[in-house]
Scaffold this active site. Structure first.
Site, short mmCIF file in Angstrom:
data_model
loop_
_atom_site.label_atom_id
_atom_site.label_comp_id
_atom_site.label_asym_id
_atom_site.label_seq_id
_atom_site.Cartn_x
_atom_site.Cartn_y
_atom_site.Cartn_z
N HIS A 106 0.47 -0.94 -0.23
CA HIS A 106 -0.07 -0.43 0.08
C HIS A 106 1.29 0.86 0.26
O HIS A 106 1.88 1.13 0.16
CB HIS A 106 -0.77 -0.03 1.37
CG HIS A 106 -1.99 -0.84 2.01
ND1 HIS A 106 -1.11 -1.54 2.39
CD2 HIS A 106 -3.20 -1.08 1.16
CE1 HIS A 106 -2.45 -2.90 2.38
NE2 HIS A 106 -3.30 -2.28 1.59
N ASP A 109 2.85 1.95 3.20
CA ASP A 109 3.07 0.89 3.66
C ASP A 109 4.65 1.07 3.67
O ASP A 109 5.60 1.28 4.44
CB ASP A 109 2.82 -0.08 3.28
CG ASP A 109 1.59 -0.82 3.20
OD1 ASP A 109 1.67 -0.28 4.25
OD2 ASP A 109 1.52 -1.73 2.52
N ASP A 301 -4.93 -14.13 -2.55
CA ASP A 301 -3.71 -12.79 -0.74
C ASP A 301 -3.97 -14.50 -0.30
O ASP A 301 -4.79 -14.96 -0.05
CB ASP A 301 -4.84 -11.84 0.10
CG ASP A 301 -3.88 -10.98 -1.19
OD1 ASP A 301 -3.37 -10.82 -1.66
OD2 ASP A 301 -4.61 -9.78 -0.23
N ASP A 312 -10.50 -11.71 10.47
CA ASP A 312 -9.90 -11.70 9.42
C ASP A 312 -8.35 -12.14 10.13
O ASP A 312 -7.70 -10.70 10.32
CB ASP A 312 -9.50 -10.39 8.65
CG ASP A 312 -8.92 -10.46 7.42
OD1 ASP A 312 -8.37 -12.30 7.01
OD2 ASP A 312 -8.82 -9.43 6.64
N ASP A 344 -0.74 -12.20 2.29
CA ASP A 344 -1.15 -11.59 3.09
C ASP A 344 -1.15 -12.22 4.27
O ASP A 344 -2.97 -12.66 4.91
CB ASP A 344 -2.40 -11.13 2.11
CG ASP A 344 -2.86 -9.52 3.37
OD1 ASP A 344 -2.44 -9.49 4.03
OD2 ASP A 344 -3.74 -8.78 2.47
#
Ligand code: XUL
Ligand code: CO
Length: 441
Positions: A106, A109, A301, A312, A344
């Protein structure tokens, strides 16, 4: 491959090699043998394993009950630019030591967001130039970029779906900058995960307007990227809930409908995440199959959830049986279109050694590799395919074949059924199918 400059963050850990299943070395692959050819392709090319910048380098393990537990040596500098460079050095040291070829990020990040959009853009351009050099020196590539339009409080009511045009425009500016960064780094794809694109209560939500705005926004992003020469694929990453109660990209089927509704089917495919599938009450393999059926199985992912809770957890993959079923879909549908397997996933809050990050990725890669070998053996050596075909054999000849060719009417079905009497009972044989998978583990 190149590597580490003057500093080394993961001291005492060298390149991770394939040593086979009899090796007792925890820092070696037991099943992931990058150059091994399976079903006509090397494992390296099947998977295109990627490191996720956010979990691996940014996530220090904070949860609602306490702060992060991990102090990363690359996160010590107080200056944002210096901290971003240290993080990039750690990223490339990690990826090259793992023997992976890709990473994903991202925008924020890479470097902390600044207090204005222009300063943020400058920071991103600076770190992009730095990353470009590191990519060239190492051969590591960008699988996909994306923008974080969900963490900053300005996005609390959504980004492209926000009821305030000012926020929608701000999200547009951020996506433009993230697209520029992705293109500058030769990114092969670009991801849109919905973030806060959804709603908490229908009472204060004009759902149709919000969804139309997202459709318009995605078209603008696509048109801009294409005008800048981007030739990669855009992926929607479905997720049913969290952070909003109702996410617009609930699952693969819902997302495919939106892609088609907004005329994006030539440019967009799906990025299927394991734990998002299970949160939607589907299996990972179900979501892969739905995407593949639409010609939209783009990327994955990789992670896993927890059967005992409903959020999650983004744990590293380790369920060989489940992944083997997923790899059956993967191989039979010809693999991923443009994407790869992005981890991920995050180590647990109490897994605090730097070594744990390696162990986690080794386990994830081995799980996929082992599952691929199982699926390939099942397809090549077992009666699986012929049993599956046999189940549908009645469509291969006679009236069944005419039905498949679209040559029968409802009256034809009536006439046929009337002459036939009660259909014979035919077992689904689920246990036999399950036993075949077990036999090849
Ligand atoms: C959130 C998630 C994201 C996307 C990218 O659940 O999976 O990290 O993959 O925004
Ligand atoms: Co994801």
């Amino acid at each position: 491959m190149a590597l580490i400059g003057d500093k080394e963050f993961f001291k005492g850990i060298g390149e991770i090699k394939y040593e086979g299943r009899d090796s007792d070395n925890p820092l070696a692959f037991k099943f992931y043998n990058p150059e091994q050819v399976v079903a006509g392709k090397t494992m390296r090319d099947h998977f295109k394993f990627a490191m996720a910048y956010w979990h691996t380098l940014c996530g220090t393990g904070g949860d609602p009950f306490g702060p992060g537990t991990k102090s990363f040596p690359w996160a010590m500098a107080s200056d944002s630019v210096k901290a971003a460079q240290d993080k990039a050095d750690a990223a490339f040291e990690f990826i090259t030591k793992m023997g992976f070829d890709y990473y994903c990020f991202h925008d924020y990040d890479l470097v902390d967001e600044a207090d204005t959009l222009s300063k943020s853009e400058e920071r991103i351009q600076g770190i992009v130039a730095y990353l470009k050099e590191k990519q060239e020196a190492s051969g590591v590539k960008l699988l996909w970029g994306t923008s974080n339009c969900f963490s900053n409080p300005r996005y609390m009511n959504g980004a492209a779906s926000n009821p305030d045009f000012n926020v929608v425009a701000r999200a547009g500016a951020q996506v433009k900058i993230a697209l520029d960064a992705t293109i500058a780094l030769g990114g092969e794809n670009y991801v849109f995960w919905g973030g806060r694109e959804g709603y908490m209560s229908l009472l204060n939500t004009d759902m149709k307007r919000e969804q139309d705005n997202i459709g318009r926004f995605l078209n603008m992003a696509k048109d801009y990227a294409r005008s800048q020469g981007f030739q990669g694929t855009f992926f929607i990453e479905p997720k049913p809930m969290e952070p909003t109660k109702h996410q617009y990209d609930f699952d693969a089927a819902t997302s495919i409908n939106s892609i088609r509704e907004y005329g994006l089917e030539n440019d967009f495919k799906l990025n299927i995440e394991v734990n998002h599938a299970t949160l939607a009450q589907h299996t990972f393999q179900h979501e892969l199959q739905v995407a593949a059926n639409a010609g939209m199985l783009g990327s994955v992912d990789a992670n896993r959830g927890d059967y005992q809770n409903g959020w999650d957890t983004d744990q590293f993959p380790n369920n060989v049986l489940e992944t083997a079923e997923a790899m059956l879909v993967f191989l039979k549908s010809g693999g991923l279109q443009g994407g790869g397997i992005n981890f991920d996933a995050k180590t647990r809050r109490n897994s605090t050694d730097l070594e744990d990050i390696f162990l986690a990725h080794i386990g994830g890669a081995d799980t996929f590799a082992r599952a691929l070998l199982i699926a390939d053996a099942v397809i090549q050596q077992s009666p699986y395919e012929s049993l599956l075909n046999k189940r549908y054999a009645s469509f291969n000849s006679g009236k069944g074949a005419e039905f498949s060719a679209g040559e029968l009417s409802l009256t034809d079905l009536y006439d046929y059924a009337k002459g036939k009497g009660e259909p014979e009972q035919i077992s689904g044989k689920q246990e036999l199918f399950e036993n075949i998978i077990n036999q090849y583990v």
